[in-house]
Design an enzyme around this catalytic site. Structure first.
Site, mmCIF file in Angstrom:
data_model
loop_
_atom_site.group_PDB
_atom_site.id
_atom_site.type_symbol
_atom_site.label_atom_id
_atom_site.label_comp_id
_atom_site.label_asym_id
_atom_site.label_seq_id
_atom_site.Cartn_x
_atom_site.Cartn_y
_atom_site.Cartn_z
ATOM 1 N N GLY A 1 -12.622 -16.417 8.071
ATOM 2 C CA GLY A 1 -11.633 -16.467 9.106
ATOM 3 C C GLY A 1 -12.314 -17.450 9.540
ATOM 4 O O GLY A 1 -10.945 -18.475 9.740
ATOM 5 N N HIS A 2 -13.102 -18.078 10.049
ATOM 6 C CA HIS A 2 -13.419 -19.450 10.772
ATOM 7 C C HIS A 2 -13.265 -20.726 9.251
ATOM 8 O O HIS A 2 -12.693 -21.497 10.666
ATOM 9 C CB HIS A 2 -14.961 -19.209 10.632
ATOM 10 C CG HIS A 2 -15.740 -18.372 11.988
ATOM 11 N ND1 HIS A 2 -16.636 -17.680 11.667
ATOM 12 C CD2 HIS A 2 -15.747 -18.600 13.074
ATOM 13 C CE1 HIS A 2 -16.749 -17.234 13.025
ATOM 14 N NE2 HIS A 2 -16.023 -17.500 13.884
ATOM 15 N N GLN B 1 -20.532 -16.490 28.725
ATOM 16 C CA GLN B 1 -19.118 -16.111 28.395
ATOM 17 C C GLN B 1 -20.043 -14.692 27.827
ATOM 18 O O GLN B 1 -18.959 -13.661 27.196
ATOM 19 C CB GLN B 1 -18.024 -16.666 27.036
ATOM 20 C CG GLN B 1 -18.885 -16.782 25.911
ATOM 21 C CD GLN B 1 -17.522 -17.059 24.836
ATOM 22 O OE1 GLN B 1 -17.890 -18.533 24.892
ATOM 23 N NE2 GLN B 1 -17.488 -16.279 23.798
ATOM 24 N N GLU C 1 -6.170 -15.900 16.439
ATOM 25 C CA GLU C 1 -5.208 -15.524 17.483
ATOM 26 C C GLU C 1 -5.703 -14.174 16.950
ATOM 27 O O GLU C 1 -5.381 -13.281 18.012
ATOM 28 C CB GLU C 1 -3.591 -15.000 16.405
ATOM 29 C CG GLU C 1 -2.797 -16.603 16.512
ATOM 30 C CD GLU C 1 -1.607 -16.028 16.137
ATOM 31 O OE1 GLU C 1 -1.293 -15.121 15.471
ATOM 32 O OE2 GLU C 1 -1.133 -17.172 15.913
ATOM 33 N N MET D 1 -11.976 -10.168 10.219
ATOM 34 C CA MET D 1 -13.200 -10.398 10.198
ATOM 35 C C MET D 1 -13.306 -10.858 11.389
ATOM 36 O O MET D 1 -12.744 -11.618 12.002
ATOM 37 C CB MET D 1 -12.590 -11.822 8.877
ATOM 38 C CG MET D 1 -12.459 -11.446 7.811
ATOM 39 S SD MET D 1 -12.706 -12.918 6.952
ATOM 40 C CE MET D 1 -12.384 -12.493 4.869
ATOM 41 N N SER D 2 -14.797 -10.299 11.732
ATOM 42 C CA SER D 2 -15.431 -11.014 13.040
ATOM 43 C C SER D 2 -17.024 -10.909 12.469
ATOM 44 O O SER D 2 -17.251 -10.010 11.389
ATOM 45 C CB SER D 2 -15.237 -9.690 13.178
ATOM 46 O OG SER D 2 -16.214 -9.969 14.714
ATOM 47 N N ASP E 1 -8.393 -13.407 18.799
ATOM 48 C CA ASP E 1 -8.273 -13.903 20.195
ATOM 49 C C ASP E 1 -7.674 -13.931 21.368
ATOM 50 O O ASP E 1 -7.646 -14.977 21.018
ATOM 51 C CB ASP E 1 -10.080 -15.012 20.387
ATOM 52 C CG ASP E 1 -11.181 -13.786 19.467
ATOM 53 O OD1 ASP E 1 -11.683 -13.401 19.879
ATOM 54 O OD2 ASP E 1 -11.448 -14.534 18.583
ATOM 55 N N MET F 1 -19.333 -19.713 17.485
ATOM 56 C CA MET F 1 -20.100 -19.404 18.124
ATOM 57 C C MET F 1 -20.850 -18.815 16.530
ATOM 58 O O MET F 1 -22.204 -17.911 16.599
ATOM 59 C CB MET F 1 -20.493 -17.486 18.201
ATOM 60 C CG MET F 1 -19.765 -18.064 19.699
ATOM 61 S SD MET F 1 -20.233 -16.882 21.012
ATOM 62 C CE MET F 1 -19.284 -15.447 20.323
HETATM 63 P P1 AMP Z 1 -16.178 -16.932 17.053
HETATM 64 O O1 AMP Z 1 -17.269 -17.099 16.641
HETATM 65 O O2 AMP Z 1 -16.150 -15.784 17.362
HETATM 66 O O3 AMP Z 1 -16.108 -17.594 18.680
HETATM 67 O O4 AMP Z 1 -15.314 -17.518 17.040
HETATM 68 C C1 AMP Z 1 -14.594 -18.514 16.115
HETATM 69 C C2 AMP Z 1 -13.007 -19.240 16.622
HETATM 70 O O5 AMP Z 1 -13.076 -18.242 15.306
HETATM 71 C C3 AMP Z 1 -11.594 -18.179 17.666
HETATM 72 O O6 AMP Z 1 -11.197 -18.969 18.086
HETATM 73 C C4 AMP Z 1 -11.540 -16.816 16.451
HETATM 74 O O7 AMP Z 1 -10.575 -16.679 17.174
HETATM 75 C C5 AMP Z 1 -11.567 -17.367 15.133
HETATM 76 N N1 AMP Z 1 -11.519 -16.144 14.922
HETATM 77 C C6 AMP Z 1 -12.339 -15.260 13.774
HETATM 78 N N2 AMP Z 1 -12.475 -14.352 13.213
HETATM 79 C C7 AMP Z 1 -11.138 -15.029 12.674
HETATM 80 C C8 AMP Z 1 -10.013 -14.148 12.456
HETATM 81 N N3 AMP Z 1 -10.420 -12.924 11.893
HETATM 82 N N4 AMP Z 1 -8.731 -14.108 12.060
HETATM 83 C C9 AMP Z 1 -8.350 -15.644 11.881
HETATM 84 N N5 AMP Z 1 -9.488 -16.678 13.812
HETATM 85 C C10 AMP Z 1 -10.748 -15.449 13.902
#
Ligand code: AMP
Length: 281
Positions: A36-37, A61, A148, A184-185, A150, A30
């Site tokens: 992390g990404h 979602q 992992e 990370m987020s 999520d 997103m």
């Molecule tokens: P998102 O942009 O939050 O929808 O995340 C996109 C992808 O990155 C998803 O598969 C998440 O599980 C993964 N993701 C986000 N943060 C992390 C993290 N800290 N460690 C591993 N994968 C992550």
């Protein structure tokens, strides 16, 4: 790096690569990218000839009242990061291209989406599986990497792919953390300095439970309450859920006699954060 913003163009590119016999790796996101990404993208790169990253804040979602409108976005910065990793194509469609007028088709995975985030965020996983299924039809990847972090999402996608015989290899990537342990987020940007400090309690709660497992504790209730006690040290932390469930099925478990996932969701200020650890007896 190709920047593609229409479904038709992305499909043409994917078809061309497939005709050339190239392996396509895919990382759906997103946006508002962090390390992390980027680790997921490096993983995809090591296993494929071409890597596609999608950036799409998927409205279906988010439940009403959640943070869809204010979800952080910075496409310029994301593009720089994607270039630095050496991604081959970014797919960043408009909402109207993904959900055109009259849209009425959804993918729903049942049991595994019911507990945890599924119970707290009605419709969330229906939105996730629908958009991921659609992205798979657009990007046509041979493999896709999911984090992992999520955990329930990863199990749900694996289930969908198995149940619908989608020809995509799903690869799970371990949680990437800040040096102090915070997962990370993109949502960490919501945290004030004081909240950022209290957000550390999530990973500390997981570490505490895992110490107890090492010391021989096997009772789910004891592990969960130990984690809750750590979270309760935070004055700005409000627990959404803390549960130990079977790591494969997400069924409830009373005793850690097989791998279990300790899954946490908590509001820290306005930010809803999740974290988890797989505990093994
Ligand atoms: P998102 O942009 O939050 O929808 O995340 C996109 C992808 O990155 C998803 O598969 C998440 O599980 C993964 N993701 C986000 N943060 C992390 C993290 N800290 N460690 C591993 N994968 C992550």
């Amino acid at each position: 790096m190709r920047v593609i913003d229409t479904v038709a163009e992305m499909q043409q590119q994917a078809n061309q690569w497939r005709r050339e016999g190239l392996v396509i790796g895919f990382v759906p996101t997103m946006g508002y990218l962090h390390q992390g990404h980027l680790e997921l993208m490096r993983c995809a790169k090591s296993k494929s000839d071409r890597v596609v990253v999608s950036i799409f804040v998927n409205p279906t979602q988010f439940a009403p009242g959640e943070d869809f409108e204010r979800y952080p976005r910075d496409l310029e910065r994301d593009m720089e990061l994607l270039r630095s990793v050496g991604v081959d194509a970014v797919f960043a469609p408009a909402v109207a291209d993904m959900y055109p007028e009259g849209y009425q088709t959804y993918v729903e995975v049942e049991e595994v989406t019911r507990p945890l985030c599924g119970a707290k965020r009605p419709g969330h996983f229906r939105g996730v599986t629908t958009v991921v299924a659609k992205l798979f039809h657009i990007v046509k990847p041979h493999l896709a990497v999911f984090g992992e972090k999520d955990y329930q999402q990863l199990l749900t996608i694996r289930r969908m792919v198995r149940d619908l015989a989608m020809d995509v290899d799903i690869i799970g990537h371990p949680i990437v953390r800040e040096p102090d342990g915070l997962a990370m987020s993109s949502r960490n940007v919501y945290l004030s300095e004081g909240e950022r400090h209290e957000a550390l309690l999530l990973s500390q709660a997981l570490a505490e439970a895992s110490r107890l497992v090492d010391a021989g504790e096997r009772t789910a209730a004891a592990l969960v309450s130990a984690a809750q006690r750590v979270l309760e040290r935070g004055s700005r932390v409000r627990i959404d859920y803390a549960e130990l469930r079977d790591a494969e099925t997400l069924q409830e478990m009373d005793t850690l006699d097989r791998p279990g996932v300790l899954a946490l969701a908590a509001y820290v200020g306005k930010a809803r954060l999740i974290d988890n650890a797989v505990l093994r007896p």
